[in-house]
Motif scaffolding. Sequence first.
Motif, short mmCIF file in Angstrom:
data_model
loop_
_atom_site.label_atom_id
_atom_site.label_comp_id
_atom_site.label_asym_id
_atom_site.label_seq_id
_atom_site.Cartn_x
_atom_site.Cartn_y
_atom_site.Cartn_z
N ARG A 168 -4.89 8.35 7.94
CA ARG A 168 -3.97 7.92 6.88
C ARG A 168 -4.17 8.68 5.57
NH1 ARG A 168 -5.84 3.08 9.02
NH2 ARG A 168 -7.17 2.85 7.18
N GLU A 189 0.83 -1.21 0.00
CA GLU A 189 0.00 0.00 0.00
C GLU A 189 0.87 1.26 0.00
OE1 GLU A 189 -2.55 -3.21 2.03
OE2 GLU A 189 -0.43 -2.66 2.01
N ILE A 190 1.88 1.28 0.85
CA ILE A 190 2.76 2.45 0.91
C ILE A 190 3.55 2.58 -0.39
CG2 ILE A 190 4.82 3.40 2.04
CD1 ILE A 190 3.59 2.53 4.71
N TRP A 212 -5.99 8.17 -0.41
CA TRP A 212 -6.39 7.31 0.70
C TRP A 212 -5.49 6.09 0.71
CZ3 TRP A 212 -10.16 9.49 -2.53
CH2 TRP A 212 -11.01 10.43 -1.92
N VAL A 213 -4.80 5.85 1.81
CA VAL A 213 -3.92 4.70 1.95
C VAL A 213 -4.51 3.83 3.06
CG1 VAL A 213 -1.55 3.92 2.37
CG2 VAL A 213 -1.96 6.17 1.30
N ASP A 214 -5.21 2.80 2.65
CA ASP A 214 -5.89 1.91 3.58
C ASP A 214 -5.40 0.48 3.37
OD1 ASP A 214 -7.56 3.94 4.67
OD2 ASP A 214 -8.88 3.76 2.94
N ALA A 240 1.32 4.26 -2.92
CA ALA A 240 1.15 5.69 -2.64
C ALA A 240 2.41 6.47 -3.00
CB ALA A 240 0.80 5.90 -1.17
N TRP A 269 -2.74 1.21 11.64
CA TRP A 269 -2.92 0.26 10.53
C TRP A 269 -3.69 -0.93 11.05
CZ3 TRP A 269 -2.05 1.44 5.67
CH2 TRP A 269 -2.04 0.42 4.71
N VAL A 328 -5.51 1.43 -2.09
CA VAL A 328 -4.97 2.78 -2.19
C VAL A 328 -5.69 3.44 -3.35
CG1 VAL A 328 -2.91 4.21 -2.57
CG2 VAL A 328 -2.72 2.05 -1.31
N TYR A 377 2.02 5.67 9.99
CA TYR A 377 0.92 4.71 10.02
C TYR A 377 1.14 3.58 11.03
CZ TYR A 377 -0.42 6.76 5.48
OH TYR A 377 -0.79 7.60 4.46
N GLN A 417 8.49 7.00 1.89
CA GLN A 417 8.18 5.65 2.35
C GLN A 417 8.46 5.51 3.84
OE1 GLN A 417 9.73 2.53 -0.09
NE2 GLN A 417 9.27 0.95 1.40
N TYR A 464 -7.13 7.51 -5.07
CA TYR A 464 -6.90 8.94 -5.07
C TYR A 464 -8.00 9.67 -5.83
CZ TYR A 464 -5.43 8.80 -9.95
OH TYR A 464 -5.41 8.65 -11.31
#
Length: 165
Positions: free
Chosen positions: A71, A17-18, A108-110, A21, A59, A114, A55, A48, A116
């Motif tokens: 997040r 996920e990261i 949105w980083v869930d 992003a 998380w 992910v 997070y 990163q 946008y």
Amino acid sequence: MSQRYSRGSSRADMVPEIAAAVGFVSSLLRTRGCVSEHQLQVFSAALQEALTEHYKHHWFPEKPFKGSGYRCIRINHKMDPIISKAASQIGLSLQQLYQLLPRELTLWVDPYEVSYRIGEDGSICVLYEAAAATPVSSYGMLTCKNQMMMGRTSPSKNYMMTVSS
């Protein structure tokens, strides 16, 4: 055995996920052509690391919508502090960031997704999506992204965009 849990979890839990992003934000900087590849690598590593740390205690793969607002990365007349901190590592000022990045960006980083949106009325696009180990129920959950979509006057269109680094 690798588990995706918030308490006592390893840093690898949120890697895909990261990475999605970071790759997306870096690609936005790359398209303007004002940042060298070396600067992009330094920026990506700094972002990163900053997102992983930010997070760390927010998380929750078993409840992916929990902490969604925390997040959420947002540029809306104000630069997101995590992006500006990573950009400072390569000497980019706030003014330069505002010139290089969209004026309105929500990322949105869930866990497991992910996505946008560029602009207040733009479509929400999915950058990364993975299946949860166990089905996650979103019934009755009002997430940051769902709140944004509630005010829409037209139905949104979801697009899949892949980002390579």
